[in-house]
Design a protein around this motif. Structure first.
Motif, short mmCIF file in Angstrom:
data_model
loop_
_atom_site.label_atom_id
_atom_site.label_comp_id
_atom_site.label_asym_id
_atom_site.label_seq_id
_atom_site.Cartn_x
_atom_site.Cartn_y
_atom_site.Cartn_z
N LEU A 44 0.82 -1.21 0.00
CA LEU A 44 0.00 0.00 0.00
C LEU A 44 0.86 1.26 0.00
O LEU A 44 0.51 2.27 -0.60
CB LEU A 44 -0.92 -0.01 1.23
CG LEU A 44 -1.96 1.08 1.31
CD1 LEU A 44 -2.87 1.05 0.10
CD2 LEU A 44 -2.76 0.96 2.59
N ARG A 45 2.01 1.19 0.69
CA ARG A 45 2.87 2.37 0.80
C ARG A 45 3.36 2.83 -0.58
O ARG A 45 3.24 4.01 -0.94
CB ARG A 45 4.07 2.06 1.70
CG ARG A 45 3.67 1.76 3.15
CD ARG A 45 4.88 1.30 3.96
NE ARG A 45 4.57 0.93 5.33
CZ ARG A 45 4.76 1.70 6.40
NH1 ARG A 45 5.28 2.90 6.27
NH2 ARG A 45 4.46 1.26 7.61
N GLY A 46 3.91 1.92 -1.36
CA GLY A 46 4.44 2.26 -2.68
C GLY A 46 3.35 2.67 -3.65
O GLY A 46 3.49 3.64 -4.40
N ASP A 135 9.31 -1.78 -10.06
CA ASP A 135 10.31 -1.13 -10.91
C ASP A 135 9.97 0.34 -11.17
O ASP A 135 9.79 0.75 -12.33
CB ASP A 135 10.41 -1.91 -12.23
CG ASP A 135 11.59 -1.42 -13.06
OD1 ASP A 135 12.56 -0.89 -12.47
OD2 ASP A 135 11.54 -1.56 -14.31
N HIS A 136 9.89 1.12 -10.11
CA HIS A 136 9.56 2.55 -10.26
C HIS A 136 10.06 3.30 -9.02
O HIS A 136 9.82 2.85 -7.89
CB HIS A 136 8.05 2.72 -10.40
CG HIS A 136 7.65 4.09 -10.87
ND1 HIS A 136 7.77 5.21 -10.07
CD2 HIS A 136 7.16 4.53 -12.05
CE1 HIS A 136 7.37 6.26 -10.74
NE2 HIS A 136 7.00 5.88 -11.96
N PRO A 137 10.73 4.44 -9.20
CA PRO A 137 11.29 5.15 -8.05
C PRO A 137 10.24 5.54 -7.00
O PRO A 137 10.52 5.49 -5.80
CB PRO A 137 11.89 6.42 -8.68
CG PRO A 137 12.12 6.08 -10.11
CD PRO A 137 11.07 5.09 -10.49
N ASP A 138 9.02 5.91 -7.44
CA ASP A 138 8.00 6.32 -6.46
C ASP A 138 7.51 5.13 -5.63
O ASP A 138 7.17 5.28 -4.46
CB ASP A 138 6.81 6.98 -7.17
CG ASP A 138 7.19 8.30 -7.84
OD1 ASP A 138 8.21 8.89 -7.44
OD2 ASP A 138 6.47 8.72 -8.76
N GLY A 142 8.09 4.77 -1.57
CA GLY A 142 6.98 4.47 -0.66
C GLY A 142 7.32 3.33 0.29
O GLY A 142 7.12 3.42 1.50
N GLN A 143 7.87 2.26 -0.24
CA GLN A 143 8.24 1.11 0.62
C GLN A 143 9.34 1.51 1.61
O GLN A 143 9.40 0.99 2.73
CB GLN A 143 8.73 -0.09 -0.21
CG GLN A 143 8.08 -0.34 -1.56
CD GLN A 143 6.58 -0.56 -1.58
OE1 GLN A 143 5.86 -0.07 -0.71
NE2 GLN A 143 6.10 -1.24 -2.60
N GLY A 166 10.93 -8.93 -6.27
CA GLY A 166 11.24 -7.89 -7.25
C GLY A 166 12.26 -6.92 -6.68
O GLY A 166 13.01 -6.27 -7.42
N GLY A 167 12.29 -6.79 -5.39
CA GLY A 167 13.32 -5.98 -4.75
C GLY A 167 12.92 -4.56 -4.41
O GLY A 167 13.74 -3.78 -3.92
N GLY A 168 11.66 -4.20 -4.63
CA GLY A 168 11.23 -2.84 -4.33
C GLY A 168 11.28 -2.53 -2.84
O GLY A 168 11.74 -1.46 -2.43
#
Lengths: 301, 301
Positions: A44-46, A135-138, A142-143, A166-168
């Motif tokens: 939810l954060r990301g 795969d996105h900076p935002d 968030g995470q 995925g590594g986010g």
């Protein structure tokens, strides 16, 4: 790579809509129970941060996900009043598909290797915006807010154990922690059946595993692999990896139920299984969306 | 009666040892998940406050309890390095007996009507100090810290739903809330099978129910009855009572597992069952120490 400022800015954006999860004492360490988020997972954060920063969301948003990111995007889209179309692989647990539909999203079920393609087709057809699962900076920023909260609540933390796929999540958490406190160890946790990042770190280069092979783990939210962006964060910031067996994952689920009164999905218990091997530190309990039948099986053993 | 200052002072004393539980959104309301305390129940707050203020604890402490207060006193005694002797009724769930022993306490199992007598005998024999489960101002003040936290986290709260039995929890919470915010409704929740407080409030005087009759509810932590002290708080401060059936309690347990990923004991779900009837407010989830076999039965239905 993302910065501490990106994460601090994300923290401000998402604060009104996420649970400020506490640290719970657990054996010789602590738990960060993200299973208590409204959608039952950290995702939810990301998703909230990415959707809030999206300039073009009038035609709706699209996401592909094995489940928790799906619910996260559906939740965030409902909050902002935009339509959400979610592509889910056919091996997604029914509980996650139903929860995504219950949040008002349109759901498309596809074969496990076809989801990116189908999501991109939906983006093209509808003029909608894609919110990728990691795969996105935002999304990563968030995470990363989880890392800020751990440092706030436990200034003398020595190690943080984070599940990887995925590594986010670990990219964001490691950025927060290593920027503020380079002495704190950031340790990844992976199921042995999907240990492509452990393999990559040992070889010193991103190594791909067959997606069908990785799909064997019961930790259904950990069947992804890093992107170039998350691999850059992981290879620079992560200190070590601990891999765990399927049995260790189920044992950790049972321990979490009995000792912390938390319901977790297998993926959510992976860092806790790794924490048991480490003998301390903060384990991120990433999610709790488990099929009731699996939970019952774990509780009976 | 206890005061707001007693509760504020308790909050300072217990803060280093309890989890600052968050409010979790749940349907049209919120949950205050005290099941996340280290011993799995709110009782830790009162026991920690009472034990910390005890002048004569060199000969150890004694408590009688159907379970959660037992673990709370055992935990607090271990923290202060004093021996704990706990008297438990024979119908206490095995999971609570084992957990109390695991915290280092000496456990005595007795018939369900004999526990007070046996505890008093132990106090006399050993020169130990009794920590009653609810009939003590320091215990009530400790439980009241939950009310302070709810007001801090949700300034526009309209109603708080609190399970009632001996009445220590609701006496403390109601004191905190009614002193600071008389407009907020404080609503008690009881199993219909042990609704002696609802009965008392309707009659306008403390009314006793047969303890064997009250023991029929599956909510094993709610089989007590108020003392003169807690009845004084309840009769002056509680706005209303909602009673719930055994089926409604089990339904609430299942909803908490699926919708909030929380493991609760029947007593812990009683306020949530009442919240569903009220249609909102903050429900105090008082505990999570459930026998796994019962949890499995609830999850399968």
């Amino acid at each position: 790579m993302i910065s501490l400022d990106d994460i601090r800015s994300a923290a401000t954006v998402i604060a009104p809509h996420v649970v400020r999860t506490p640290l719970l004492p657990f054996g010789p360490g602590w738990l960060k129970p993200e299973s208590l988020q409204p959608i039952g997972a950290f995702k939810l954060r990301g998703a909230l941060n990415a959707l809030a920063r999206l300039e073009n969301r009038a035609n709706g948003v699209v996401a592909y996900s094995s489940g928790n990111h799906a619910q996260a995007v559906a939740f965030a889209a409902r909050l902002h009043g935009v339509p959400a179309a979610i592509v889910m692989p056919s091996n997604t647990p029914a509980v996650k598909i139903e929860a995504t539909k219950a949040l008002g999203a349109e759901v498309f079920i596809v074969g496990i290797t076809e989801r990116v393609e189908r999501a991109e087709a939906l983006v093209a057809e509808r003029g909608a915006a894609l919110i990728p699962p990691f795969d996105h900076p935002d999304v990563i920023a968030g995470q990363g807010t989880i890392g800020l909260e751990i440092l706030e609540d436990l200034p003398d933390v020595q190690a943080v154990v984070v599940p990887m796929s995925g590594g986010g999540l670990i990219s964001g958490v490691a950025t927060a922690i290593k920027t503020l406190r380079p002495d704190v160890r950031v340790i990844g946790a992976e199921p042995a059946l999907a240990a492509d990042i452990a393999d990559s770190l040992h070889r010193g280069e991103l190594t791909r595993w067959d997606p069908v092979e990785r799909a064997q783990t019961a930790a259904d939210a950990l069947r992804d692999e890093p992107s170039a962006l998350t691999w850059e964060h992981i290879s620079k910031l992560v200190d070590d990896v601990i891999t765990v067996s399927e049995e260790e994952i189920f044992d950790a689920m049972a321990q979490l139920a009995r000792g912390a009164r938390l319901i977790t999905e297998p993926s959510g218990a992976v860092a806790v299984a790794a924490q048991a091997k480490l003998g301390g530190g903060v384990a991120v309990v990433s999610g709790g969306n488990v099929d009731p039948a699996l939970l019952v099986r774990v509780l009976r053993t």
